[in-house]
Write an enzyme that holds these catalytic residues in place. Sequence first.
Site: not given
Lengths: 188, 137
Positions: B1, B29-32, B53-54
């Site tokens: 990222t 799935r969508v992250g931050d 990050g996570d």
Amino acid sequence: SPGLPMVINTWGGPFTAATDAAYLALLESETSALDAVEIGCSTCEANQCDGSVGYGGSPDENCETTLDAMIMDGTTMKSGAVAALRRIKDAISVARAVLEHTTHTLLAGDFATDFAIANGFVAQNLTTEASAASCAQWKAGGCQPNYRINVTPDPAQSCGPYAPTSLNSSSSSAAAAYQSRGSPEGHD
Amino acid sequence: TISMIALHSSGVMAAGTSTNGAGRKVPGRVGDGPITGSGSYVDGDVGGCGATGDGDIMMRFLPCYQAVENLRLGMSPQSAAEDAVRRMLRKYPDVQSGIVVVDNEGAHGGAGSGWTFTYAYRGGGMGETVVVSVPPI
């Protein structure tokens, strides 16, 4: 502070090409801060940077690469974003189109793809030989690691398809405890 | 990222994030990354932030919103970043995270956990980009 104009971003190594592209663009008087962010992030999308940005990276369980991006204007506090964007490479530019051509903040999935195409972006396959091969290898190895919990067959041993196992109230929060993933796939 | 903040010579600011998310994710799935306040955030009155990050964990804490609000409360960029990371570590001691924070005059700092996070910057009359390595909290 080194003084303005200035660009700052996560990571070094291959990401510094993005830093340089954005900074050099800012030296041109007609470049806005928003332009610079779009130029910098687009540089990483085109170069794939360390594999965590752009096409051909982080394939999902179906081996498809989808993209997430956002861009925000610090004066108006308006933001545009796309989530799980499919078949379009220029994620940050589509996010900017959301910012500039809607009053929304976030579009998702195939609807974001439709919006991108309506705004002149070209649909194309985001899978590369490398991402397809790494995904095939992952499947051949029993799909390990993965993000499934409380399902059958056992996700620590096997690929899907998975079915949910019934949970009693005490086990759900314990079982859902976040397990750190050492592998590079474990983060965004 | 990649999460980036740009400061124009006029002082106008912008921020953004681009990512292909977590590998082997469940489809959809969508992250931050695309979440305003998590992947990045900017208020030209105080400063901006970028994160990595996570994403499944980080998006629950909106670390970049927190870091920018920390600036507004008078913290330095470094302290603002560390506070945002500590809030995640309290609940998820293993979380992998990286936060870079810059105020609207270009003072900057970063914090991370679970790995050695780095960030890059170039400004003023600098002839090349500098990379800063941030030891994990």
